[in-house]
Write an enzyme that holds these catalytic residues in place. Structure first.
Site, PDB file in Angstrom:
ATOM      1  N   LYS A  39     -14.339   8.122  -4.567  1.00 62.46           N
ATOM      2  CA  LYS A  39     -15.642   8.426  -3.962  1.00 62.46           C
ATOM      3  C   LYS A  39     -16.152   9.781  -4.442  1.00 62.46           C
ATOM      4  CE  LYS A  39     -13.792   6.350   0.256  1.00 62.46           C
ATOM      5  NZ  LYS A  39     -13.156   6.718   1.540  1.00 62.46           N
ATOM      6  N   LYS A  42      -9.004  13.876   3.991  1.00 66.13           N
ATOM      7  CA  LYS A  42      -8.096  12.733   4.035  1.00 66.13           C
ATOM      8  C   LYS A  42      -7.216  12.892   5.258  1.00 66.13           C
ATOM      9  CE  LYS A  42      -6.667  13.946  -0.163  1.00 66.13           C
ATOM     10  NZ  LYS A  42      -6.705  12.668  -0.862  1.00 66.13           N
ATOM     11  N   ARG A  43      -6.462  11.857   5.626  1.00 66.84           N
ATOM     12  CA  ARG A  43      -5.514  12.014   6.712  1.00 66.84           C
ATOM     13  C   ARG A  43      -4.553  13.160   6.411  1.00 66.84           C
ATOM     14  NH1 ARG A  43      -5.421   8.028  10.947  1.00 66.84           N
ATOM     15  NH2 ARG A  43      -3.563   9.129  11.632  1.00 66.84           N
ATOM     16  N   HIS A  75       0.793  -1.236   0.000  1.00 68.77           N
ATOM     17  CA  HIS A  75       0.000   0.000   0.000  1.00 68.77           C
ATOM     18  C   HIS A  75       0.818   1.274   0.000  1.00 68.77           C
ATOM     19  CE1 HIS A  75      -4.201  -1.295   0.582  1.00 68.77           C
ATOM     20  NE2 HIS A  75      -3.663  -2.368   1.118  1.00 68.77           N
ATOM     21  N   THR A 135      -8.416   6.504  -2.452  1.00 67.29           N
ATOM     22  CA  THR A 135      -9.766   6.027  -2.741  1.00 67.29           C
ATOM     23  C   THR A 135     -10.765   7.155  -2.530  1.00 67.29           C
ATOM     24  OG1 THR A 135      -9.866   5.176  -0.478  1.00 67.29           O
ATOM     25  CG2 THR A 135      -9.415   3.580  -2.231  1.00 67.29           C
ATOM     26  N   LYS A 182       0.629  14.417   1.260  1.00 66.00           N
ATOM     27  CA  LYS A 182      -0.677  14.709   0.671  1.00 66.00           C
ATOM     28  C   LYS A 182      -0.847  16.213   0.401  1.00 66.00           C
ATOM     29  CE  LYS A 182      -3.138  10.738   2.773  1.00 66.00           C
ATOM     30  NZ  LYS A 182      -3.978  10.110   1.724  1.00 66.00           N
TER      31      LYS A 182
HETATM   32  C1  LIG Z   1     -11.903   6.913   1.818  1.00 65.63           C
HETATM   33  C2  LIG Z   1     -11.442   7.344   3.158  1.00 65.63           C
HETATM   34  C3  LIG Z   1     -10.102   7.668   3.367  1.00 65.63           C
HETATM   35  C4  LIG Z   1      -9.065   7.621   2.262  1.00 65.63           C
HETATM   36  O1  LIG Z   1      -8.957   8.904   1.665  1.00 65.63           O
HETATM   37  P1  LIG Z   1      -7.763   9.262   0.672  1.00 65.63           P
HETATM   38  O2  LIG Z   1      -8.161  10.585   0.112  1.00 65.63           O
HETATM   39  O3  LIG Z   1      -7.743   8.205  -0.369  1.00 65.63           O
HETATM   40  O4  LIG Z   1      -6.529   9.321   1.483  1.00 65.63           O
HETATM   41  C5  LIG Z   1      -9.712   8.067   4.625  1.00 65.63           C
HETATM   42  N1  LIG Z   1     -10.594   8.155   5.636  1.00 65.63           N
HETATM   43  C6  LIG Z   1     -11.893   7.864   5.465  1.00 65.63           C
HETATM   44  C7  LIG Z   1     -12.828   8.008   6.623  1.00 65.63           C
HETATM   45  C8  LIG Z   1     -12.369   7.449   4.234  1.00 65.63           C
HETATM   46  O5  LIG Z   1     -13.664   7.141   4.081  1.00 65.63           O
END
Ligand SMILES: *Cc1c(COP(=O)(O)O)cnc(C)c1O
Length: 809
Positions: free
Chosen positions: A658, A546-547, A363, A654, A552
C-alpha cells in the site's frame, strides 16, 4: 416482466432528480421519518440505503447471470474480514458520489459529516483480514462468481486508546446503531451441533448425537466490483439460541438469568473477535467459533450447489473453497462428515471430493502461530470430527510409511496428532492433507514453507505447494485513499482504466524526469500530509504502521529515534533533516512485551516534544486506534515506509505494498514481499539493510549474544542506557532487559546497519528531485501488487474458475 433475469426491476436512475426522489422515498418509507425531523444519522442511513439499492439492482442481475452460467464458484472462508468503511467505497463503485453530495444539501449536510457516521466494521485483526477484503474486491472486479464467508462478530477488534501512554482497550460495538449495508436472512438459518457423542448402527453408519444445538443466522453485505456490473456477496454468521432456548417456566418462577442462559451461551459464540494477531490462544470458545463458521458455511454452500446441480460427483467441479489460514480447517472433516454420515457416500468417494474442493493459504512461519488444539477438547466438543481426523491420519501415515519406510521420526512429525507433551490436533497438517493446493503469500515465504515449516509435506507432495504473492486493492488504497494522486495519474495516462489494469502505472516512469510532473507529485504528497494533520508537512514523514509484534521490530525503529534524539542533543548546532516519525498499531491485549514498547514510544514522544532544542528536527506522533480508515489517511502522506521485520519472519506484508503504491520509499530487510518490491522498484529506489534469512539463521546457530553489540557500539549503548535508566519513564527497564538478554528477533544485530541506512535516507532526502523521482518510480513499478493480479494467480494456479460476465441492462 422477467423476474428471473432481474430485468423486471424498475431501473434506478442516477440523475440528480431521480437520486433525490429515491432519497426522499427511503427517508419516508424505510427510515420512517421526515425532512424536518431528520437527524444526521437519519441522513446517513437514508443515503446508505439509496446507494445500496443501486448496488442491489446490480446484484439481482449478477445473481441471474451467475445462476444461468452454473459455473465453478469460489468460496472464501475466513475468520476475519477487515472491510474498512463502506460509504465512500459504494458511492464510488455505484458512481453516485456527485449526485449524492448534491442531494445531501437538501439535508443541509456536507458529505464529510455523513462520512463520519459510517462505522468501519472491524471484523479482523490486521493483514490477514484485510487481505480477505482485498481479494473479495478483486474477485468482484474480475467478474469471478464468489462468496465470502465469515463471522458477524458483535464486537470487532477493540478500540485502542492511550492512558498515560499505555494502551487501553475499549469494546468496538460497531453495529450499535445498526448497519445499513447488510441484509439479514433469518430464513437461511443453519443448525450447528456441539458436544455429545456418536453412535454406530449395525451397517457401520455413524450418527452424532449432539449435546448443544445453536443456530447460525446469516446476513450478507454486497461486494461490488469496480468498473463492472458484478456485485458479489459476503455472508456473515451470527449465533442464536434456538426457539426453545428461552425457558419460560424458569422465567415465570422469577429465575430470569437462568431462563436465558442457554440463549446467552449460544450468542456468545459470535460475540467477539479474538484480538490476537500471529499467536494462537487455545480457548474453547475460539474453537467453537471456528466450527460454527465452517458448519454454517458448508451447509450454505451445499444448499447453493443443489439449486442447480444434483450429483455429488459434480460438487468439486462446481466448488472451490479457499481456507484463509488454518482457522476454517475444520471444514475438511466437516465435509467428510456430511458426505459420509449424512449423504451416505463411501469414505473414498468423499475423500476425493474433499481434497479436490479445498485449498489452503498459509500465512505464517512463526511456530507459535501454528494452531493446535487439545485432543481432549476435541473429544468433548467435536467427537465425530476427532474420529474422522483419526481416520484421515491413518491414511496419511500409511502413505508416509510406504514412501519413507523405517522413518519413524518423519511419521511422528507428520502425524495430525502431536503426542508430546500433550496430545493435540495439528491444524496445519490437517489443512495440507485435506486440500489440493497449499500456498504461501510471497516468494520467500512459499520457499521457506516448503524448506522448513512444512518441509515433510513438501517432500511427500511437492506438486501441492504453490506461491501466490499477496496484493492490495488499488481501488481502496489508491483511488479512495489518495484521490488527488489518482486524478494526477488519470490525467497523465489519459484515462482511469489503470485502476483495473495496474501494470499501466509503468507508463508513469518516463514522467519521473519531467520537472512539472515532479512538482505536482510533491504538491500532492504535501497536501496529503496537511490533510493528515500530524507534524510539519515539509518534514520527512517516516511511517511505521502495523500490528505491534516483536518480530516486526517497532523496537528497532525506536532505537533509531532515540539515537537521532541523542545526536541532536549532543550537537544542537548541527544540521538535521527534520522528521516526523509516525507509529500506529495495536498490540494484542495479553501481549505484555508489545504493550511495553507502545508505552515506551509514547514516553519518548513526550520527552522529545518537551525538548525545545530537538523539536525543530524530530517529532514523534502516535495516533491511536490504527484501522483501515486511519490507514487511508496515513498511507498517502508517507515519504518513508518502515518494513524492518527480522528476515524470515514476515510472511508477506501488505502494508509495504500500500505504501509503495502511494509513493513511499521503503526502508526494509529482505523479508516477505519486500524482496519482490525491491526487485521491481530497483535497488536505487529502496533502502536495504540488515541480515538476510540465512544470515539470521547462521547468527543464531553460532550463539547470538546481544550484549556484545551493546558493548561495542557507543550509540547503541547510549540508547539502551537511556531506556534502562528511566530517562523515558517506567517501562524502559523491561524493554532494555529483554533486548540485552534475549533479543529473540536480533534487533541489536541489525541496529548499526539500520541506523547507517537511515543516514542514507537523510542524504537522499536532501536532493528533493532525486527523492521525488524514486517516489514516482515506486508507484510506477508496483502495479504487480494489485489484488487483481493475486486473484488471477489464484485462478490460474489453484481455482481454475471462469468469469461470468454480467450484461449491462
Ligand atoms: C494493510 C493493513 C495491515 C497489514 O499491515 P502489515 O504492515 O502488512 O502488517 C494491518 N492493519 C490494517 C488496518 C491494514 O490496513
Amino acid at each position: 416482466m422477467d423476474l428471473r433475469n432481474g430485468i423486471g426491476l424498475r431501473p434506478l436512475g442516477n440523475t440528480p432528480a431521480e437520486f433525490e426522489q429515491d432519497l426522499l422515498s427511503n427517508l419516508y418509507y424505510r427510515r420512517g421519518t421526515t425532512v424536518e425531523s431528520a437527524s444526521a444519522q437519519d441522513a446517513y442511513e437514508t443515503l446508505a440505503l439509496t446507494v445500496r439499492d443501486r448496488l442491489a439492482a446490480r446484484r439481482a442481475r449478477t445473481s441471474a447471470a451467475q445462476y444461468a452460467a452454473n459455473p465453478r464458484w469460489v468460496y472464501y472462508l475466513s475468520a476475519e474480514f477487515l472491510f474498512g468503511r463502506q460509504l465512500s467505497q459504494n458511492l464510488l463503485y455505484s458512481n453516485t458520489g456527485e449526485v449524492a453530495a448534491a442531494a445531501l444539501k437538501a439535508f443541509g449536510l456536507a458529505p464529510g459529516e455523513v462520512e463520519e457516521l459510517d462505522v468501519e466494521p472491524g471484523l479482523g485483526n490486521g493483514g490477514l483480514g484485510r487481505l480477505a477484503a482485498c481479494l473479495l474486491d478483486a474477485m468482484a472486479t474480475l467478474d469471478i462468481p464468489a462468496v465470502g464467508y465469515g463471522i458477524r462478530y458483535d464486537f470487532g477488534i477493540f478500540k485502542q486508546a492511550f492512558a498515560d501512554g499505555a494502551q487501553v482497550e475499549k469494546p468496538d460495538a460497531w453495529a450499535f446503531q445498526g448497519n445499513p449495508w447488510e441484509f439479514p436472512a433469518p430464513d437461511d438459518r443453519q443448525t450447528v451441533f456441539f458436544y455429545g457423542h456418536t453412535t454406530r448402527d449395525s451397517d457401520g453408519n455413524t450418527t452424532w448425537i449432539p449435546g448443544e444445538i445453536v443456530l447460525g443466522e446469516p446476513s450478507h453485505m454486497l461486494v461490488p466490483g469496480y468498473g463492472t456490473d458484478t456485485v458479489n456477496i459476503v455472508r456473515l454468521w451470527s449465533a442464536r439460541g434456538s426457539e426453545s432456548s428461552f425457558d419460560l417456566s424458569r422465567f415465570s418462577a422469577g429465575q430470569y438469568a437462568e431462563a436465558v442462559q442457554e440463549a446467552v451461551r449460544a450468542e456468545n459464540i459470535s460475540k467477539v473477535l479474538y484480538p490476537d494477531d500471529s499467536t494462537e490462544l487455545g480457548r474453547e470458545l475460539r474453537l467453537k467459533q471456528q466450527y460454527f463458521l465452517v458448519s454454517c458455511s458448508l451447509r450454505d454452500i451445499i444448499r447453493r450447489f443443489r439449486l442447480r446441480n444434483a450429483a455429488w460427483s459434480e460438487f468439486a467441479g462446481k466448488t472451490a473453497i479457499q481456507l484463509n489460514d488454518t482457522h476454517p480447517t475444520l471444514a475438511i472433516p466437516e465435509l467428510m462428515r456430511l458426505l459420509v454420515d449424512e449423504e451416505g457416500l463411501s469414505w473414498d468417494e468423499a475423500w476425493e471430493i474433499t481434497q479436490r474442493t479445498f485449498a489452503y493459504t498459509c500465512h505464517t512461519l512463526l511456530p507459535e502461530a501454528l494452531e493446535t488444539w487439545p485432543v481432549a477438547l476435541f473429544e468433548r466438543l467435536l467427537p465425530r470430527h476427532l474420529e474422522i481426523i483419526y481416520a484421515i491420519n491413518e491414511g496419511l501415515l500409511g502413505e508416509v510409511r510406504s514412501r519413507f519406510p523405517d522413518d519413524l521420526d518423519r511419521v511422528r512429525r507428520m502425524s495430525l496428532i502431536q503426542e508430546e507433551p500433550e496430545r493435540r490436533v495439528r491444524m496445519a497438517n490437517l489443512a495440507v492433507t485435506g486440500t489440493t493446493a497449499v500456498n504461501g503469500v510471497a516468494e520467500l515465504h512459499s520457499k521457506l514453507l516448503a524448506e522448513t515449516t512444512l518441509r515433510d509435506f513438501a517432500e511427500l507432495w511437492p506438486a501441492k505447494f504453490r506461491n501466490v504473492t499477496n496484493g492490495v486493492s488499488p481501488r481502496r488504497f489508491v483511488r479512495l485513499a489518495n484521490p488527488s494522486l489518482a486524478d494526477l495519474i488519470t490525467s497523465s495516462l489519459g484515462d482511469g482504466g489503470w485502476i483495473n489494469d495496474l501494470d499501466r502505472l509503468e507508463d508513469l516512469a518516463p514522467l519521473a524526469d519531467d520537472p512539472a510532473f515532479l512538482s505536482r507529485w510533491r504538491e500532492i504528497k504535501r497536501a496529503n500530509k496537511v490533510r493528515l494533520g500530524l507534524g510539519d508537512p515539509d518534514s520527512l514523514t517516516d511511517v511505521m504502521v502495523k500490528r505491534f509484534h516483536e518480530y516486526k521490530r517497532q523496537q528497532l525503529k525506536l532505537l533509531h529515534v532515540i539515537t537521532q534524539y541523542h545526536r541532536i542533543k549532543n550537537n544542537p548546532g548541527g544540521s538535521y533533516v527534520p522528521r516526523t516519525v509516525l507509529f500506529a498499531g495495536k498490540a494484542a491485549p495479553a501481549y505484555h512485551a508489545a504493550k511495553s514498547i507502545i508505552r515506551l514510544i509514547n514516553a519518548v514522544a513526550r520527552v522529545v516534544d518537551e525538548d525545545a532544542a530537538v523539536a525543530p528536527y524530530l517529532k514523534i506522533v502516535f495516533p491511536p486506534n490504527y484501522n483501515v480508515t486511519l490507514g487511508e489517511l496515513i498511507i498517502p502522506a508517507a515519504d518513508l515506509s518502515e518494513q524492518i521485520s527480522l528476515a524470515g519472519k514476515e510472511a508477506s506484508g501488505t502494508g509495504n505494498m500500500k505504501l509503495a503504491l502511494n509513493g513511499a520509499i521503503t526502508i526494509g530487510t529482505l523479508d516477505g514481499a519486500n524482496i519482490e518490491i525491491r526487485d521491481r522498484v530497483g535497488a536505487d529506489n529502496f533502502f536495504l539493510f540488515g541480515l538476510d534469512t540465512p544470515g539470521a539463521t547462521a547468527l543464531r546457530a553460532a550463539g547470538y549474544n546481544p550484549r556484545a553489540y551493546y558493548e561495542r557500539d557507543d550509540e547503541l549503548r547510549a540508547a539502551l542506557d537511556a531506556i534502562a535508566s528511566g530517562a523515558f519513564g517506567g517501562v524502559g527497564q523491561e524493554v532494555a532487559d529483554s533486548l540485552l538478554n534475549r533479543d529473540e528477533y536480533l534487533t541489536l544485530a541489525d541496529y548499526r546497519a539500520y541506523v547507517d541506512c537511515q543516514s542514507e535516507v537523510d542524504e537522499a532526502w536532501q536532493d528533493q528531485d532525486r527523492w521525488t523521482r524514486a517516489s514516482i518510480l515506486n508507484t510506477a513499478r508496483t502495479g504487480f501488487f494489485s489484488a487483481d493480479r493475486t486473484v488471477r494467480d489464484y485462478i490460474s494456479t489453484i481455482w481454475h474458475v471462469d468469469p461470468v460476465h454480467v450484461p449491462h441492462p
